[in-house]
Scaffold this active site. Sequence first.
Site, PDB file in Angstrom:
ATOM      1  N   GLY A   1       0.852  -1.178   0.000  1.00 19.97           N
ATOM      2  CA  GLY A   1       0.000   0.000   0.000  1.00 19.97           C
ATOM      3  C   GLY A   1       0.883   1.221   0.000  1.00 19.97           C
ATOM      4  CB  SER A   2       2.125   3.781  -0.470  1.00 26.74           C
ATOM      5  OG  SER A   2       2.920   2.695  -0.875  1.00 26.74           O
TER       6      SER A   2
END
Length: 806
Positions: free
Chosen positions: A241-242
Site C-alpha cells: 500500500g502506501s
Amino acid sequence: MRTRLRRLVVTAVALLTAATTLPAAAAERSGERHERPSHGGLSAVIRYTEYGIPHIVAKDYANLGFGTGWAQAADQVCTLADGFVTVRGERSRYFGADAGSDPALSSAATNLSSDLYFRGVRRAGTVEKLLAEPAPRGPSRDSKELMRGFAAGYNAWLEQNRITDPACRGASWVRPVTSLDVAVRGFALAVLGGQGRAVDGITAAQPPAGSTGAAPDGKPGADATARAARELFAADNADMGSNAVAFGGRTTANGRGLLLGNPHYPWHGGRRFWQSQQTIPGRLNVAGGSLLGTTTVSIGHNAHVAWSHTVATGVTLNLHQLTLDPADPTVYLVDGRRERMTKRSVTVPVKNGAPVTKTQWWTRYGPVVTSLGASVPLPWTTTTAYALNDPNSVNMRASDTALGFGKARGTDDVLDSLRRTQGLPWTNTIAADSRGRTLFTQSQVLPRITDELAERCSTPLGKVTYPSSGLAVLDGSRGDCALGRDRGAVQPGIFGPDRMPTLRDAPYAENSNDSAWLTNADRPLTGYERVFGTVGTQRSMRTRGAVEDVAAMADRGELTVRDLQRQQFANRAPAGDLVAADAARACAALPGGTATGSDGKAVDVREACGVLADWDRTVDTGSRGALLFDRFWRGLTRAVPAGQLWKVPFSPADPVTTPNTLNTAAPGFATALADSVAELRAAGIALDAPLGEHQFVVRGGKRVPVGGGTESLGIWNKIEPVWDAARGGYAEVSTGSSYIQAVGWDGSRCPVARTLLTYSQSSNPASRHYADQTRLFSGERWVTSRFCERDIWTSPDLRVVRVRER
C-alpha cells in the site's frame, strides 16, 4: 578544503578507467583498494556512507548498472538469488514442487505452478520480443544497458566474494545470471496485478473432459463472483500500500515544495526496497529506494524534484468470455469465425521426482484462466472459457519512466515522463518540486475499459462484476468489443495519457490507496472511468485520517521538512479518536462489569474500561492501552458487519468524517471486548502494557520495539505485525512502512532530505546493516541524506570501493 575535495572527486569520476588517488585522509578512512580498473570491462566507484548507503558513480548506463548489481548483491545476494531461481522456473528443481512459492514475484501457490508459468514465459520468448521492440513501446537502449550491467555486476560480486548469509551460503542455486534474467524479473513485477495474480488459474487451465462439475449454464454464479472479485481487488493493499503527500509553495515556509513518501511494502523477501544514489556525471543524479532486482530508483528525489508512489485502485486486467465450438473446446468463435487456441507445452524438472509436463492455452486475448486467486472460479466448460487480458504483459517501460523521473527538473517533467513512456503498471505518482509545484496522477497502464464499452459488451457476469469491483468481463465472441486505442497511447488497448486522473498544483495532494477522488478534499477528482476506481464512495480509515492531518497542515501553513517528520511518527489512531471514548463508556455500563466471550465464559472487563478511557489514542511504543484497543478493534470489525458498526452512515457530502459514532448496541461489541481482555490475560500481558513491550521485532537476539499500527486503525505509519502470543505479542512485522523520505528545498543546490529504510539495507544477519536503520525506526530517528558531493566526502563513515570485472 571543500573545493579541493570537489575537484578531486570530479577527477575520480571522469577518469573511471584510469588509476586515481584520493586525499590521504580519505583513503585511510575509506580503506580503498587502489586497483587499476579493467580495460574494456565494466567498473564503478561506490562511496558508502552511514548505514551502508552506497553512492554509485559510473561513466555510462552499463557501468552504472554494474555498480548497482554489485552493491545490491553485497547486501541482498540470497534474496536476489532466490528471485532469479523463480524467474528461471527452477524452484521445483531446488526446493520441491509442492512447497510454497516465492510470493514476491507472483501469487502462485506452489513452486510447480510458478515454474510452469515462468518457463512458459521463457519458452514463448515473451521478454525477448519486448526487449526487441523499439522505444518508446519497448525499453530504451539506456534501460537495456542498465540490465546488462546489473547482471555483470551481480556476477562479478559472486565471483569475487564469499557469501556469509546463512540463507544461501554454499547453496547450489546461487548462480550467475544473464541480462535476460534481470529483464524477466522486471516483467514479473509488471504483471503482478494481472497474469501474476492468476498464475494458478493459467497453469491449471485444461480443456474439459467429460463432466465439468460446473453450473448447468457453464458459468460461475454472478453475485458470488462479484463479491469475491470485490474482496480480491480490495485486498490488493494487504501486503502493498502506501501514503504520500505533496505540499505546494503556498503552504510551506519558503514557497518551495515538500514531499513525504511512506510506502507500505513487505519487510521480507523480494519486494523489499534497497537504498542508493546513482550518478552519471552530467546525465543523471538521483537518490532513493529501488525494489530489489531492479536497476533504477523507484521512489526518490534529485536536486529539483521528489516523488513517491502509492498502489492505485485501477484494475490492471480484464476478462474475455469465450464462446467455444461445441465440437472442440480449444476452438473459440469471434464474429462466427473459428480460432484455435495456441498450446504451450512446458516441462519442469522436479527435485527427487520425474519432470512434470503440462500444457497452457492461449488466445488472441491472452491465456485461458480458470480462476483469479482462490476465490474467483472461472470454469472451462464445453461451451465457455475465460481469457485474461493483461496489458502490462507487453510493458517493459517502467525503468524508462524511472529514468525520466531521475532527470526531471520539476513536476512538469515527471508528468512528461509518464506521458512519453507510460511504464507504471499499478501505482499512482505524487510529486513536489523546488519551485513549489505539486502533482498527483493515476498514470498507470490499464486495459482500455470505458464505461460505454462495459455497458455495451459486458456479459451477464461482467454486468455484475464491473460496477462492484472494476473487473470487466467482455463478450469475446464479438469483434466490436475489442479495446481499441487512445490517442497518444504507447500500445493498443490501453488508455492514453489524457484520460488519467490528474491534479496539478493543489495546496496538497494526498493518496492512501483509495481512488483518485479525494486526493484533495477541496478539489475532488471526478469524470474518470470505473476501471480507475470509484467516486463518492466510503474512504478507508487510513485515507480519512490522512486527509484530516494533511488538510490541517496545509491550512496551518509555514510547513518545513520537520513537519513532515512529525507527521510520519505522529502515530495517531483515527479509529481510536472515533471509537475509544464511546467504547469505554459502554464498557463501564455493562451490568456487573462483565461481558460474555465467544466461548460463552463471563469475563471481568472493569479494568479494560479505565484503560480504554485513559489511552492517549496513539500507537507509540510507549502508548498504554493501544494494544488492548488494537485487539478489541480487530475482533469487533471481524464480528460486526460494516453496515451495523456505525450509527451515522457514510455520506458522500461529508466523506472525511463519516461514518461515525460507534454502535455499541451491536451484538458483537461486548463479545469482542471480552475476547480481547481474555486473550491478553491468557498471554500474561497487562491490559495497560506499553505497546512496544509487545509489538516488536527480534534482531540479533534482541527485541526492537516497533510503533505504528494496522490498516483498520487508520495509522499513517502503517505496520502489519504478526500476532504470536506465545512469543510475547506481535513478534514480527510482515509489511508496512518501508523506504520513507521527507524532502524539501532551501534554495541551495542540495535538497533537504531525511530518509529511513525501516528494515535496513541487508537481509544478512552477519551484516553491520542488518538492523541499524530498524533501530532508528524504533526510536523515530532519521538519516540525513548525503546527496551533494561535499556531504558524501565528509561522511564520518566514508568507505570508497572501486569495483570492476576481472
